[in-house]
Design an enzyme around this catalytic site. Structure first.
Site, PDB file in Angstrom:
ATOM      1  CG  ASP A 202       1.418  -2.660  -1.369  1.00 50.27           C
ATOM      2  OD1 ASP A 202       2.228  -3.262  -0.540  1.00 50.27           O
ATOM      3  OD2 ASP A 202       0.430  -1.910  -1.003  1.00 50.27           O
ATOM      4  CG  HIS A 276       2.701  -1.246   2.248  1.00 47.15           C
ATOM      5  ND1 HIS A 276       1.691  -1.991   2.023  1.00 47.15           N
ATOM      6  CD2 HIS A 276       2.324  -0.597   3.323  1.00 47.15           C
ATOM      7  CE1 HIS A 276       0.959  -2.426   3.172  1.00 47.15           C
ATOM      8  NE2 HIS A 276       1.220  -1.101   3.880  1.00 47.15           N
ATOM      9  CD  GLU A 353      -0.911  -1.160   6.835  1.00 52.13           C
ATOM     10  OE1 GLU A 353      -1.990  -1.578   7.518  1.00 52.13           O
ATOM     11  OE2 GLU A 353      -0.974  -1.418   5.812  1.00 52.13           O
TER      12      GLU A 353
HETATM   13  C1  ACM Z   1      -3.974   1.404   4.335  1.00 51.24           C
HETATM   14  O1  ACM Z   1      -5.095   0.726   4.581  1.00 51.24           O
HETATM   15  N1  ACM Z   1      -3.065   0.620   4.994  1.00 51.24           N
HETATM   16  C2  ACM Z   1      -3.891   2.678   3.908  1.00 51.24           C
END
Ligand code: ACM
Length: 635
Positions: A202, A276, A353
């Protein structure tokens, strides 16, 4: 001969003590498919003989049983493969019992004997987990307890509803050691979870050694230690030491995979791209669409995204560039090594995201869009995901991603993990894709379990009763495509293993029952009774859990100038006491019976719950500023 004397002695103790037993509680989580109680009790003799057949794969099951029995009961345990007098018999039936399948088992306890049988070792292992839950709570003790070990007589047939029973552990936001991951596995298997999803990468860290890309862990695994409310920290100064974090070497990963296997758990690795990805970009800046000279650093909890709008905006470019061939070469290297390390069939490639604002400005992306006839940024991501699916499949693995991979067109054989509610999963299943349901509203274990005044603060709440309402199969889809579900523990606000435990339990009890037990067996009232038995066990085992379910619940509203406070509790049978005079209420204070009007000059409302004469919830204090804010009064 000595052993035989011990055995005879054990039987004698069984006989003389039989009449003095009290009814043991039966509190199995997840609830078994069928449980029939029969008269009488089994009392563990001094010498426990376990008959277990010769199959080498039984060793794992035996170890699980033997180690727990020896530690807590201090009993002498004899393992044999032919013992007419066996106390506990593990039978591995290679005869197919179609009803119980690969992971099911039969468990029979009579006054004389315990028999567990199954088609496969995994079934026996789950039978052992159930058996241990039928022992008194002291079975959780790490040191021998002197007491009579009385078990109820039962006949249980049990097997799971879903084959995918997952728990996710985010080891990227904060790094958790190999020992921590093993502890996580030890705890999840008690509740028959069989899938550990490791979120390995991440913005805050890259946690897996990739030998062909050494900077991922030389640079990407380290940030600056910050403690407090993650997401609000100021950007670290250039001279602050980047020595917080860590990673798993490939030897560590092999050890974890083997450990998981010995506990009948598969590990699903997640490499979260193309969003991410700041840790990867800090290591190899050329992977972004905006490669600037050394401007990227691994995130330490400073603000890097703007979540206010409908779509996330990146303040720092944390995305891989879909228009850059080097990105696919990079991903091929990563996936090659990951595929070799993890025997599980699936690799999770994230996809969630992903901010598009830096892509929108990129000339390379504009060229790609023209070449590939891509109309939107979602289609750009879809182009990326389809290429990624090919890479994953070329290594013999199945491609899985968060539900954003649906946007702009789903890759042909992708499996979708639905997290933004159930709708992504429904859409994917209607297109014939397999789905794992993991919706925030039921299964996000990073959410607070109770009142924000007392929980470590995060933007949403998921109480135990809501987690228990999780139903992974929507009416409108082919149930066969919903291969299971999972609960996710993100760790932005989770700094240590005690807090990991606090966040998982008891909500992971609820999810385990959804994933294992028949839908018709679910019942909140009986469930919570069992949860309390397991709280007892966790007290013995030194495992932390959230007691939030006992806390008072506030519902605050405004009517003209009056503010009204409604109080309630998540479970029945609790009394609520309160004060507005700054002192700490106990059961001699006013008892809540109807909505409260806040006195004009009051500074604090303090509330506590009792069960009978005993305080049970935690004292919660709301200041009048808190109350006004919750009533929607702005100052
Ligand atoms: C997530 O909670 N962004 C998969």
């Amino acid at each position: 001969m000595k052993k035989l004397t011990g055995l005879i002695c054990g039987c004698f103790i069984t006989l003389v003590s039989y009449g003095q037993t009290h009814e043991p509680e039966i509190a199995i989580i997840p609830a078994p498919v069928t449980l029939v109680k029969s008269p009488g009790h089994f009392i563990l003799p001094q010498n426990v003989v376990i008959e277990a057949g010769k199959q080498p794969e039984l060793k794992l099951v035996l170890t699980a049983l033997e180690s727990r029995l020896m530690a807590a009961t201090g009993r002498h345990i004899i393992v044999t493969n032919t013992a007419p007098m066996a106390t506990i018999k593990l039978s591995l039936y290679y005869l197919k019992d179609a009803l119980i399948g690969n992971e099911g088992y039969h468990l029979v306890i009579t006054p004389k004997k315990i028999i567990i049988s199954a088609n496969n070792p995994a079934g026996l292992y789950y039978g052992v987990q159930t058996l241990l839950q039928l022992f008194p709570p002291a079975i959780e003790s790490a040191v021998a307890v002197t007491q009579r070990w009385v078990l109820p007589c039962v006949n249980i047939t049990d097997y799971p509803r879903f084959k995918w029973r997952g728990l996710m552990f985010d080891v990227a936001r904060h790094f958790f050691t190999k020992a921590d991951v093993k502890q996580y596995i030890n705890q999840m298997v008690r509740y028959k979870y069989n899938l550990l999803h490791l979120h390995l990468t991440d913005d805050e860290g890259w946690r897996i050694e990739i030998k062909s890309l050494p900077k991922l862990t030389q640079v990407g695994a380290w940030n600056v230690k910050k403690v407090g409310y993650f997401g609000t920290f100021p950007p670290p100064a250039p001279d602050e030491p980047r020595n917080y974090g860590g990673f798993y070497t490939q030897a560590d990963i092999k050890e974890l995979v083997q450990y998981a296997k010995e506990h009948f758990v598969n590990i699903l690795p997640e490499i979260d791209v193309p969003g991410h990805s700041l840790a990867a970009i800090a290591s190899y800046p050329e992977l972004s669409c905006t490669p600037g000279a050394d401007k990227y650093v691994v995130r330490s909890g400073e603000e890097i995204m703007d979540w206010k709008g409908k779509l996330p905006l990146a303040l720092v470019d944390n995305t891989l560039c879909p228009a850059n061939e080097k990105v696919y070469e990079f991903l091929d290297k990563v996936v090659t090594e990951v595929a070799q390390l993890f025997p599980f069939d699936y690799i999770h490639m994230g996809g969630d995201e992903c901010a598009k604002n830096f892509w929108e400005k990129s000339d390379a992306i504009k060229v790609l869009m023209k070449q590939q006839n891509l109309k939107t940024m979602e289609e750009v991501q879809s182009y990326f995901e389809k290429r990624l699916e090919k890479i994953v499949e070329s290594k013999g693995k199945k491609f899985l991603g968060w539900d954003e991979i649906l946007e702009g067109g789903l890759a042909p054989d992708a499996i979708v993990m639905s997290w933004r509610g159930m709708k992504g999963g429904i859409q994917a299943a209607k297109m014939g894709h397999q789905v794992v349901m993991s919706p925030t509203i039921f299964a996000y274990l990073d959410y607070m379990q109770g009142d924000p005044a007392i929980e470590s603060h995060i933007y949403a709440t998921l109480r135990l009763n809501k987690a228990y309402q999780f139903e992974p199969v929507p009416d409108s889809v082919d149930a066969k495509l919903i291969i299971g579900g999972q609960a996710n523990l993100w760790t932005e606000q989770v700094y240590n293993m005690r807090q990991v435990e606090y966040m998982i339990w008891p909500r992971a009890f609820a999810i385990s029952e959804t994933l294992w037990s028949p839908k018709a067996k679910k019942n909140w009232n009986t469930f919570f009774g069992r949860v309390e038995e397991h709280f007892n066990r966790f007290n013995m085992a030194d495992i932390k859990y959230a007691p939030s379910v006992y806390d008072p619940i506030f519902s605050i509203s405004k009517n003209g100038n009056d503010i009204k406070v409604d109080l309630s509790t998540e479970i029945p049978g609790l009394d609520i006491y309160y004060s507005f005079d700054n002192s700490f209420p106990d059961r001699f204070y006013p008892k809540y019976t109807q909505p409260l009007n806040v006195p004009k000059e009051a500074a604090n409302l303090r509330v506590i719950t009792y069960r009978g004469n005993q305080p049970i919830g935690r004292m919660i204090t709301l200041t009048t500023e808190d109350i006004n804010r919750r009533a929607g009064i702005k100052h």
